[in-house]
Write a protein that holds these residues in place. Structure first.
Motif, PDB file in Angstrom:
ATOM      1  N   ALA A 160      -5.444   6.248 -11.917  1.00 13.61           N
ATOM      2  CA  ALA A 160      -4.577   7.254 -11.196  1.00 13.61           C
ATOM      3  C   ALA A 160      -4.836   7.674  -9.938  1.00 13.61           C
ATOM      4  CB  ALA A 160      -4.795   8.653 -11.932  1.00 13.61           C
ATOM      5  N   ALA A 161      -6.497   7.591  -9.380  1.00 12.07           N
ATOM      6  CA  ALA A 161      -7.086   7.790  -8.177  1.00 12.07           C
ATOM      7  C   ALA A 161      -6.535   6.731  -7.449  1.00 12.07           C
ATOM      8  CB  ALA A 161      -8.477   8.040  -8.180  1.00 12.07           C
ATOM      9  N   LEU A 162      -6.831   5.449  -8.020  1.00  9.66           N
ATOM     10  CA  LEU A 162      -6.460   4.202  -7.182  1.00  9.66           C
ATOM     11  C   LEU A 162      -5.055   4.273  -6.968  1.00  9.66           C
ATOM     12  CD1 LEU A 162      -7.297   1.403  -6.237  1.00  9.66           C
ATOM     13  CD2 LEU A 162      -7.092   0.474  -8.464  1.00  9.66           C
ATOM     14  N   CYS A 163      -4.226   4.574  -7.682  1.00 10.95           N
ATOM     15  CA  CYS A 163      -2.624   4.478  -7.412  1.00 10.95           C
ATOM     16  C   CYS A 163      -2.297   5.625  -6.229  1.00 10.95           C
ATOM     17  CB  CYS A 163      -1.794   4.677  -8.507  1.00 10.95           C
ATOM     18  SG  CYS A 163      -1.854   3.573  -9.873  1.00 10.95           S
ATOM     19  N   ASP A 164      -2.774   6.723  -6.389  1.00  8.25           N
ATOM     20  CA  ASP A 164      -2.658   7.509  -5.500  1.00  8.25           C
ATOM     21  C   ASP A 164      -3.016   7.321  -4.046  1.00  8.25           C
ATOM     22  OD1 ASP A 164      -1.610   9.666  -7.694  1.00  8.25           O
ATOM     23  OD2 ASP A 164      -3.721  10.778  -7.444  1.00  8.25           O
ATOM     24  N   GLN A 165      -4.125   6.549  -3.742  1.00  9.86           N
ATOM     25  CA  GLN A 165      -4.650   6.044  -2.388  1.00  9.86           C
ATOM     26  C   GLN A 165      -3.783   5.052  -2.037  1.00  9.86           C
ATOM     27  OE1 GLN A 165      -8.708   5.425  -2.492  1.00  9.86           O
ATOM     28  NE2 GLN A 165      -9.383   6.955  -3.952  1.00  9.86           N
ATOM     29  N   VAL A 166      -3.135   4.124  -2.844  1.00  5.16           N
ATOM     30  CA  VAL A 166      -2.271   3.105  -2.711  1.00  5.16           C
ATOM     31  C   VAL A 166      -0.928   3.605  -2.140  1.00  5.16           C
ATOM     32  CG1 VAL A 166      -0.791   1.359  -3.410  1.00  5.16           C
ATOM     33  CG2 VAL A 166      -3.242   1.162  -3.836  1.00  5.16           C
ATOM     34  N   LYS A 167      -0.579   4.613  -2.750  1.00  6.08           N
ATOM     35  CA  LYS A 167       0.684   5.254  -2.315  1.00  6.08           C
ATOM     36  C   LYS A 167       0.641   6.073  -0.966  1.00  6.08           C
ATOM     37  CE  LYS A 167       2.532   5.625  -7.012  1.00  6.08           C
ATOM     38  NZ  LYS A 167       2.407   6.380  -8.509  1.00  6.08           N
ATOM     39  N   ALA A 168      -0.543   6.677  -0.825  1.00  6.47           N
ATOM     40  CA  ALA A 168      -0.889   7.534   0.505  1.00  6.47           C
ATOM     41  C   ALA A 168      -0.745   6.604   1.429  1.00  6.47           C
ATOM     42  CB  ALA A 168      -1.944   8.408   0.249  1.00  6.47           C
ATOM     43  N   LEU A 169      -1.337   5.354   1.249  1.00  6.22           N
ATOM     44  CA  LEU A 169      -1.517   4.336   2.529  1.00  6.22           C
ATOM     45  C   LEU A 169      -0.332   3.589   2.704  1.00  6.22           C
ATOM     46  CD1 LEU A 169      -3.128   2.506   4.366  1.00  6.22           C
ATOM     47  CD2 LEU A 169      -3.293   0.691   2.355  1.00  6.22           C
ATOM     48  N   ALA A 170       0.527   3.360   1.598  1.00  5.74           N
ATOM     49  CA  ALA A 170       1.886   3.008   1.800  1.00  5.74           C
ATOM     50  C   ALA A 170       2.780   3.890   2.476  1.00  5.74           C
ATOM     51  CB  ALA A 170       2.464   2.407   0.801  1.00  5.74           C
ATOM     52  N   ALA A 171       2.818   5.130   2.115  1.00  7.42           N
ATOM     53  CA  ALA A 171       3.517   6.228   2.998  1.00  7.42           C
ATOM     54  C   ALA A 171       3.256   6.420   4.374  1.00  7.42           C
ATOM     55  CB  ALA A 171       3.440   7.606   2.069  1.00  7.42           C
ATOM     56  N   VAL A 172       2.123   6.442   4.565  1.00  5.80           N
ATOM     57  CA  VAL A 172       1.260   6.407   5.946  1.00  5.80           C
ATOM     58  C   VAL A 172       1.798   5.124   6.999  1.00  5.80           C
ATOM     59  CG1 VAL A 172      -0.412   6.522   7.463  1.00  5.80           C
ATOM     60  CG2 VAL A 172      -0.331   7.987   5.406  1.00  5.80           C
ATOM     61  N   THR A 173       1.864   4.059   6.037  1.00  3.30           N
ATOM     62  CA  THR A 173       2.349   3.029   7.062  1.00  3.30           C
ATOM     63  C   THR A 173       3.813   2.854   7.339  1.00  3.30           C
ATOM     64  OG1 THR A 173       0.459   1.602   6.096  1.00  3.30           O
ATOM     65  CG2 THR A 173       2.299   0.343   6.557  1.00  3.30           C
ATOM     66  N   ALA A 174       4.613   3.291   6.164  1.00  4.77           N
ATOM     67  CA  ALA A 174       6.062   2.980   6.234  1.00  4.77           C
ATOM     68  C   ALA A 174       6.225   4.293   7.300  1.00  4.77           C
ATOM     69  CB  ALA A 174       6.593   3.303   5.151  1.00  4.77           C
ATOM     70  N   ALA A 175       5.931   5.250   7.345  1.00  7.79           N
ATOM     71  CA  ALA A 175       6.115   6.115   8.485  1.00  7.79           C
ATOM     72  C   ALA A 175       5.769   6.028   9.730  1.00  7.79           C
ATOM     73  CB  ALA A 175       5.299   7.554   7.996  1.00  7.79           C
ATOM     74  N   GLY A 176       4.498   5.470   9.852  1.00  6.85           N
ATOM     75  CA  GLY A 176       3.978   4.904  11.134  1.00  6.85           C
ATOM     76  C   GLY A 176       4.944   3.827  11.891  1.00  6.85           C
ATOM     77  N   LEU A 177       5.559   2.818  10.981  1.00  2.00           N
ATOM     78  CA  LEU A 177       6.350   1.875  11.500  1.00  2.00           C
ATOM     79  C   LEU A 177       7.649   2.219  11.754  1.00  2.00           C
ATOM     80  CD1 LEU A 177       4.990  -1.121   9.182  1.00  2.00           C
ATOM     81  CD2 LEU A 177       4.547  -0.611  11.675  1.00  2.00           C
ATOM     82  N   ARG A 178       8.035   3.417  11.261  1.00  2.00           N
ATOM     83  CA  ARG A 178       9.455   4.008  11.367  1.00  2.00           C
ATOM     84  C   ARG A 178       9.476   4.725  12.553  1.00  2.00           C
ATOM     85  NH1 ARG A 178       9.584   5.202   5.958  1.00  2.00           N
ATOM     86  NH2 ARG A 178       8.989   7.263   6.458  1.00  2.00           N
ATOM     87  N   ALA A 179       8.292   5.316  12.917  1.00  2.14           N
ATOM     88  CA  ALA A 179       8.295   6.301  14.153  1.00  2.14           C
ATOM     89  C   ALA A 179       6.937   6.320  14.748  1.00  2.14           C
ATOM     90  CB  ALA A 179       8.583   7.686  13.444  1.00  2.14           C
ATOM     91  N   PRO A 180       6.549   5.120  15.282  1.00  2.00           N
ATOM     92  CA  PRO A 180       5.337   4.900  15.896  1.00  2.00           C
ATOM     93  C   PRO A 180       4.817   6.109  17.068  1.00  2.00           C
ATOM     94  CG  PRO A 180       6.932   3.332  16.560  1.00  2.00           C
ATOM     95  CD  PRO A 180       7.563   3.913  15.685  1.00  2.00           C
ATOM     96  N   ASN A 181       5.678   6.430  17.689  1.00  2.00           N
ATOM     97  CA  ASN A 181       5.657   7.485  18.798  1.00  2.00           C
ATOM     98  C   ASN A 181       4.686   9.119  18.283  1.00  2.00           C
ATOM     99  OD1 ASN A 181       6.183   5.657  20.843  1.00  2.00           O
ATOM    100  ND2 ASN A 181       8.432   6.578  21.099  1.00  2.00           N
ATOM    101  N   ARG A 182       5.127   9.126  16.988  1.00  2.00           N
ATOM    102  CA  ARG A 182       4.422  10.183  16.262  1.00  2.00           C
ATOM    103  C   ARG A 182       2.954  10.152  16.219  1.00  2.00           C
ATOM    104  NH1 ARG A 182       8.073  11.504  11.263  1.00  2.00           N
ATOM    105  NH2 ARG A 182      10.110  11.258  12.490  1.00  2.00           N
ATOM    106  N   PHE A 183       2.408   9.086  16.376  1.00  2.00           N
ATOM    107  CA  PHE A 183       0.993   8.760  16.112  1.00  2.00           C
ATOM    108  C   PHE A 183       0.142   8.506  17.107  1.00  2.00           C
ATOM    109  CE2 PHE A 183       2.925   7.705  12.070  1.00  2.00           C
ATOM    110  CZ  PHE A 183       2.190   8.468  11.386  1.00  2.00           C
TER     111      PHE A 183
END
Length: 192
Positions: A169-192
């Motif tokens: 569960a911890a492993l999956c949570d970390q993977v999901k968080a990384l994927a969410a941050v990556t996807a968000a960063g690629l959609r809106a790179p000016n926010r970071f």
């Protein structure tokens, strides 16, 4: 004993399959050519007709496992629509299988030792797969990060998650968080 007159390629496949189970159970150090021959239903001389030594079998096992996993990920990624879903599927499939193998078979850790060339190659193959997944979203973003570097960061992060996670569960949570941050960063790179 298996039919020792069978084609060498069929015999090699059978040996790799049998050896996988032996290496999982005993690890590299405790496995002998005799163990592998017995598991494959061959004599040791016949085993040596297909593989010169235990190391070459071990490398073939790792390469076969990686090829299977990469093929599984490519098929699954093609079925997912969003970048986040693709990354979650790819990363979870890559690390959960390894995590569960080592949890269930502690001696299986040998199959993930970075000192072994096919293990290092496996990480390169996974990075290449991640690069394929992020190529277009990265090109569409305004981030000035080379795709190979971006892919290496993701690959190394999930390796770290696997090495440090307390449970699935911890492993999956970390993977999901990384994927969410990556996807968000690629959609809106000016926010970071």
């Amino acid at each position: 004993m298996a039919d020792e007159a069978e084609p060498v390629s069929d015999r090699r496949t059978m040996v790799v399959s049998a050896a996988r189970d032996v290496f999982l159970r005993y690890g590299y150090g405790r496995t002998t050519m005799g163990d592998i021959a017995q598991a494959a239903g061959l004599t040791r001389p016949t085993l040596y007709l297909s593989f010169r030594d235990k190391e070459s079998i071990f490398h073939a096992v790792i390469r076969a496992m990686v090829a299977d996993r990469i093929a599984e990920i490519r098929l699954g990624v093609a079925e997912r629509e969003t970048l986040q879903d693709r990354l979650v599927f790819a990363c979870e499939t890559w690390v959960l299988g390894a995590y569960e193998l080592v949890r269930d078979y502690p001696d299986a850790q040998d199959l993930f030792d970075l000192k072994v060339l096919p293990v290092r190659e496996s990480h390169q193959a996974f990075e290449a797969l991640i690069a394929d997944i992020i190529r277009q979203p990265l090109a569409d973003s305004r981030l000035d990060i080379p795709e190979h570097l971006f892919a290496a960061v993701i690959s190394n992060a999930v390796k770290g998650f696997k090495d440090m996670a307390q449970d699935n569960a911890a492993l999956c949570d970390q993977v999901k968080a990384l994927a969410a941050v990556t996807a968000a960063g690629l959609r809106a790179p000016n926010r970071f």
